[in-house]
Enzyme design. Structure first.
Site, short mmCIF file in Angstrom:
data_model
loop_
_atom_site.label_atom_id
_atom_site.label_comp_id
_atom_site.label_asym_id
_atom_site.label_seq_id
_atom_site.Cartn_x
_atom_site.Cartn_y
_atom_site.Cartn_z
N ASP A 105 -11.23 2.98 4.20
CA ASP A 105 -11.38 1.58 4.12
C ASP A 105 -12.97 1.28 4.12
OD1 ASP A 105 -9.57 -0.49 4.39
OD2 ASP A 105 -9.30 -0.06 6.16
N GLN A 125 -4.60 -1.23 9.58
CA GLN A 125 -4.41 -2.78 9.07
C GLN A 125 -5.01 -3.73 9.85
OE1 GLN A 125 -3.69 -3.18 5.80
NE2 GLN A 125 -3.88 -5.46 5.90
N LYS A 162 0.84 -1.34 0.13
CA LYS A 162 -0.02 -0.15 0.06
C LYS A 162 0.97 1.38 0.04
CE LYS A 162 -4.06 -2.25 2.05
NZ LYS A 162 -4.58 -2.83 3.35
N1 GUN Z 1 -6.86 -6.63 6.30
C1 GUN Z 1 -7.16 -7.55 5.06
N2 GUN Z 1 -7.80 -6.60 3.94
C2 GUN Z 1 -8.04 -5.57 4.71
C3 GUN Z 1 -8.47 -4.32 4.30
O1 GUN Z 1 -9.07 -4.00 3.22
N3 GUN Z 1 -8.30 -3.09 5.01
C4 GUN Z 1 -7.89 -3.23 6.32
N4 GUN Z 1 -7.77 -2.15 6.98
N5 GUN Z 1 -7.11 -4.41 6.86
C5 GUN Z 1 -7.23 -5.39 5.91
#
Ligand code: GUN
Length: 305
Positions: free
Chosen positions: A118, A95, A51
């Site tokens: 998100d 995350q 990311k």
């Molecule tokens: N862990 C797995 N997928 C995601 C996501 O799309 N966002 C976040 N914050 N954590 C994750």
């Protein structure tokens, strides 16, 4: 059978993002994303690194915030409060999964809804459920981009969603049943009895159950479109690294049956990251327009597509 890959779709999305970023920068806005990782979960480390790297590659300022695994709920929320208040940070993501002692729902509610790239905050989830999303969650947005790009007919067709998580299954089922997409959606989950009875009726089968290679021929109707959200590392001594990456679907068995299918890796995953960047630009636009939390009118009328 068509392999629906992120490559072509990603190139088109990136071009869109670059153009939008240029417009924002010309207006004096420098979009910024903060990615918070608590502890050292190895898969999360990889996702977070991707990311941050993607943001930097596209020219989005990004902040990589590492916090210790034993951080208290209060200290984590204080850190999110700092990011909420920082005008250079437009998007904030924490995350998941979090260490056991932390409450993910409280974390989601602590992030400023205007920075919630998100789309986990209850205000944003509510807007999404109403059909007027402020942000579209990243994985569902990536799937919609694939469906659009490969001109998969969705309206009037039967979508079976396997998995009811708040990250993928639940929002995906809401989005595809809304006006504009107009699918008939069946949502299956761990306690669905005789799940193959439902999945084998799908025109479009979307799989997000988090179990490696657990969906096979018996679950899929001939000619179906299959979208695999799972990503797993499985031990494979024949590979140089000792493992291979696979999805929730047994690709080799299901691909010959299907009209179109996403591979793992190279299918949904890379698009999810690009959609995070798109949401960050959307958050920067909202900030530039002076939006306030609770100012729901700004989100209305945007539609789902
Ligand atoms: N862990 C797995 N997928 C995601 C996501 O799309 N966002 C976040 N914050 N954590 C994750």
């Amino acid at each position: 059978m068509i392999a629906m890959t992120a490559k072509e779709v990603g190139a088109a999305v990136e071009a869109e993002l670059t153009a939008e970023l240029g417009r924002l920068q010309a207006a004096g806005v420098e979009p910024g994303l903060a990615v918070v990782l608590v502890g050292d979960h190895p898969e999360s480390e990889t996702y977070v690194a991707t990311k941050v790297r993607t943001a930097r590659r596209l020219g989005i300022r990004s902040e990589d915030v590492r916090l210790p695994a034993d951080i208290s709920q209060a200290a984590l929320e204080a850190e999110l409060g700092r990011l909420n208040a920082d005008p250079r940070v437009h998007g904030v993501l924490c995350q998941l999964p979090l260490p056991e002692h932390l409450n993910a729902a409280r974390v989601a509610a602590r992030i400023n809804p205007l920075k919630d790239v998100d789309c986990f905050h209850p205000e944003n989830f509510g807007l999404l459920a109403e059909g007027t999303p402020r942000f579209v969650p990243c994985t569902p947005a990536g799937i919609l981009a694939l469906l659009r790009h490969y001109r998969i007919v969705v309206a009037g067709r039967h979508v079976v969603m396997m998995g009811r998580s708040n990250i993928v299954g639940r929002p995906m089922s809401l989005l595809l049943s809304q006006k504009g997409w107009d699918a008939t959606v069946t949502l299956c989950h761990t306690l669905t009895g005789n799940i193959a009875h439902y999945t084998s009726q799908a025109d479009i089968l979307i799989v997000a159950i988090g179990r490696a290679e657990s969906v096979g021929r018996e679950h899929v109707r001939e000619g179906a479109v299959v979208i695999d959200v799972g990503v797993h590392r499985v031990v494979d001594p024949s590979r140089p690294r000792g493992y291979r990456i696979c999805g929730d679907v047994r690709y080799d068995a299901v691909a010959p049956l299907s009209a179109a299918i996403t591979p793992v890796p190279g299918g949904v995953g890379p698009l999810t990251v690009l959609m995070l960047m798109r949401n960050t630009l959307q958050a920067a636009r909202l900030a530039a327009a002076g939006a306030q939390p609770g100012s729901l009118d700004m989100a209305r009328g945007k539609g789902v597509k």
